[in-house]
Design an enzyme around this catalytic site. Structure first.
Site, PDB file in Angstrom:
ATOM      1  N   ARG A 156       0.865  -1.171   0.000  1.00 22.90           N
ATOM      2  CA  ARG A 156       0.000   0.000   0.000  1.00 22.90           C
ATOM      3  C   ARG A 156       0.906   1.226   0.000  1.00 22.90           C
ATOM      4  O   ARG A 156       2.017   1.188   0.517  1.00 22.90           O
ATOM      5  CB  ARG A 156      -0.899   0.019   1.239  1.00 22.90           C
ATOM      6  CG  ARG A 156      -1.803  -1.211   1.384  1.00 22.90           C
ATOM      7  CD  ARG A 156      -2.579  -1.140   2.695  1.00 22.90           C
ATOM      8  NE  ARG A 156      -3.482  -2.285   2.847  1.00 22.90           N
ATOM      9  CZ  ARG A 156      -3.175  -3.415   3.470  1.00 22.90           C
ATOM     10  NH1 ARG A 156      -1.965  -3.557   4.012  1.00 22.90           N
ATOM     11  NH2 ARG A 156      -4.047  -4.400   3.562  1.00 22.90           N
ATOM     12  N   LYS A 179      -1.968  -2.911   8.012  1.00 25.52           N
ATOM     13  CA  LYS A 179      -3.153  -2.533   8.778  1.00 25.52           C
ATOM     14  C   LYS A 179      -3.264  -3.384  10.039  1.00 25.52           C
ATOM     15  O   LYS A 179      -2.995  -4.574  10.024  1.00 25.52           O
ATOM     16  CB  LYS A 179      -4.409  -2.694   7.923  1.00 25.52           C
ATOM     17  CG  LYS A 179      -4.527  -1.674   6.808  1.00 25.52           C
ATOM     18  CD  LYS A 179      -5.851  -1.816   6.083  1.00 25.52           C
ATOM     19  CE  LYS A 179      -6.025  -0.742   5.012  1.00 25.52           C
ATOM     20  NZ  LYS A 179      -7.307  -0.876   4.299  1.00 25.52           N
ATOM     21  N   HIS A 247      -2.750   2.729  -5.972  1.00 28.29           N
ATOM     22  CA  HIS A 247      -3.350   1.479  -5.496  1.00 28.29           C
ATOM     23  C   HIS A 247      -3.587   0.502  -6.640  1.00 28.29           C
ATOM     24  O   HIS A 247      -3.621  -0.712  -6.437  1.00 28.29           O
ATOM     25  CB  HIS A 247      -4.664   1.766  -4.769  1.00 28.29           C
ATOM     26  CG  HIS A 247      -5.010   0.739  -3.737  1.00 28.29           C
ATOM     27  ND1 HIS A 247      -4.254   0.536  -2.601  1.00 28.29           N
ATOM     28  CD2 HIS A 247      -6.017  -0.170  -3.682  1.00 28.29           C
ATOM     29  CE1 HIS A 247      -4.787  -0.434  -1.878  1.00 28.29           C
ATOM     30  NE2 HIS A 247      -5.856  -0.883  -2.516  1.00 28.29           N
ATOM     31  N   ARG A 250      -0.867  -1.969  -6.881  1.00 25.32           N
ATOM     32  CA  ARG A 250      -1.017  -3.089  -5.940  1.00 25.32           C
ATOM     33  C   ARG A 250      -1.992  -4.131  -6.509  1.00 25.32           C
ATOM     34  O   ARG A 250      -1.758  -5.330  -6.421  1.00 25.32           O
ATOM     35  CB  ARG A 250      -1.515  -2.549  -4.599  1.00 25.32           C
ATOM     36  CG  ARG A 250      -1.818  -3.598  -3.530  1.00 25.32           C
ATOM     37  CD  ARG A 250      -2.089  -2.859  -2.224  1.00 25.32           C
ATOM     38  NE  ARG A 250      -2.939  -3.594  -1.308  1.00 25.32           N
ATOM     39  CZ  ARG A 250      -2.507  -4.455  -0.404  1.00 25.32           C
ATOM     40  NH1 ARG A 250      -1.217  -4.721  -0.307  1.00 25.32           N
ATOM     41  NH2 ARG A 250      -3.359  -5.059   0.407  1.00 25.32           N
ATOM     42  N   HIS A 273      -3.906  -9.295   3.497  1.00 21.29           N
ATOM     43  CA  HIS A 273      -5.344  -9.310   3.720  1.00 21.29           C
ATOM     44  C   HIS A 273      -5.672 -10.142   4.952  1.00 21.29           C
ATOM     45  O   HIS A 273      -5.100 -11.213   5.163  1.00 21.29           O
ATOM     46  CB  HIS A 273      -6.076  -9.917   2.512  1.00 21.29           C
ATOM     47  CG  HIS A 273      -6.168  -8.989   1.352  1.00 21.29           C
ATOM     48  ND1 HIS A 273      -6.435  -9.424   0.070  1.00 21.29           N
ATOM     49  CD2 HIS A 273      -6.037  -7.638   1.266  1.00 21.29           C
ATOM     50  CE1 HIS A 273      -6.460  -8.390  -0.740  1.00 21.29           C
ATOM     51  NE2 HIS A 273      -6.218  -7.300  -0.039  1.00 21.29           N
ATOM     52  N   TYR A 282      -9.756 -11.115  -6.785  1.00 26.28           N
ATOM     53  CA  TYR A 282      -8.813 -11.109  -7.902  1.00 26.28           C
ATOM     54  C   TYR A 282      -9.069 -12.253  -8.880  1.00 26.28           C
ATOM     55  O   TYR A 282      -8.633 -12.186 -10.025  1.00 26.28           O
ATOM     56  CB  TYR A 282      -7.375 -11.142  -7.371  1.00 26.28           C
ATOM     57  CG  TYR A 282      -7.012  -9.849  -6.702  1.00 26.28           C
ATOM     58  CD1 TYR A 282      -6.808  -8.691  -7.441  1.00 26.28           C
ATOM     59  CD2 TYR A 282      -6.927  -9.766  -5.319  1.00 26.28           C
ATOM     60  CE1 TYR A 282      -6.519  -7.490  -6.830  1.00 26.28           C
ATOM     61  CE2 TYR A 282      -6.633  -8.570  -4.687  1.00 26.28           C
ATOM     62  CZ  TYR A 282      -6.431  -7.434  -5.450  1.00 26.28           C
ATOM     63  OH  TYR A 282      -6.156  -6.247  -4.835  1.00 26.28           O
TER      64      TYR A 282
END
Length: 301
Positions: A156, A179, A247, A250, A273, A282
């Protein structure tokens, strides 16, 4: 406690404990203050903790309805509601004052769109051309290195810009804190390592263990706003769509790995994730790409 004090303590906890991105913090800050202003006008007095605890579902829906009259789409309304739920959780946990009215408010239905990756050729061209928007060689090398890091390692933008000299000397892998302070290991391709080392060689700012890896023109940490502005110019110069964002690089990283046979679990780990469901989108991206190729190339497409 006033509503402003509650919002201030909530935002401080998001920044210091949950370590949300600056972009999310800005959005939540705006939502918090908009909500307090709306309630003050609707109730005829400034919102305090006691008043907020007595609000009904209709009061919260009234705020979202007022935002919709300003042209707010479902996806943005859902984001505003998510911010209010976070504020309510903070009030419950820190001040023992829940907002029961929120329990009766359903989230707007949001049609989940597919990520818009760009081709490997365009990804490299975007990284190079963004660098070429600068006159100084070290700034050129810097922007190219950052964007290749996003595409080559799936970072990110906030993760890339938060790196410090602690990662030096560069190795074949890199530990990233993403995150929720979740750590993951990403592979550093030779192309990416070479780009970063070239930037470090040209940069006039020494990098120590605790200083930012990527510097702004005056020596401070590079901001994502500066990088995005330069990328927009490069995108226009290349004739790429508005979806060619940092983004998107990514997304391209994940989609191209999938196309080359990588399994979803591996991609999930590389992207950081929390759940596999976030990564499974995806598969739809790759299917959509294959259908586009089929329709354009097959004689009966």
């Amino acid at each position: 406690m006033t509503g402003e004090q509650l919002v201030a303590s909530w935002l401080a906890s998001l920044q210091n404990e949950r370590r949300l991105s600056p972009h999310t913090l800005r959005a939540y800050t705006a939502t918090g203050h908009r909500f307090l202003a709306h309630i003050a006008e609707a109730q005829g007095r400034p919102a305090d903790l006691q008043l907020l605890a007595t609000l009904t579902a209709a009061d919260f829906r009234g705020f979202l309805s007022a935002r919709r009259t300003e042209g707010l789409a479902n996806v943005s309304a859902a984001r505003e509601l998510s911010a209010l739920r976070s504020l309510a959780a903070h009030s419950r946990d820190r001040h023992d004052t829940p907002f029961p009215g929120l329990d009766g408010v359903a989230s707007p239905k949001v049609k989940k769109g597919l990520p818009r990756p760009i081709s490997p050729t365009d990804a490299r061209a975007l990284a190079d051309t963004t660098g070429e928007m600068h006159d100084e060689p070290w700034l050129q090398a810097r922007d190219t290195a950052v964007l290749l890091l996003l595409y080559g390692a799936g970072l990110r933008i906030g993760e890339a810009l938060s790196l410090t000299g602690e990662i030096l000397p560069l190795a074949e892998s890199l530990t990233i804190t993403g995150k929720g302070r979740k750590q993951r290991t990403v592979v550093m391709l030779p192309l990416v390592r070479d780009a970063i080392e070239q930037y470090l060689k040209l940069s006039p700012w020494p990098v120590t263990r605790n200083t930012p890896l990527f510097r702004g023109a005056k020596g401070g940490a590079l901001s994502d706003g500066v990088l995005r502005a330069t990328l927009r110019k490069a995108r226009t110069a290349l004739g790429l769509p508005e979806t060619a964002t940092p983004h998107a690089l990514r997304h391209s990283f994940a989609t191209h790995l999938l196309a080359r046979g990588a399994d979803l679990r591996t991609i999930q780990e590389l992207l950081g994730h929390a759940s596999l469901s976030s990564t499974q989108i995806y598969t739809s991206v790759d299917t959509a790409r294959l259908l586009d190729v089929y329709k354009s190339a097959h004689p009966r497409g």
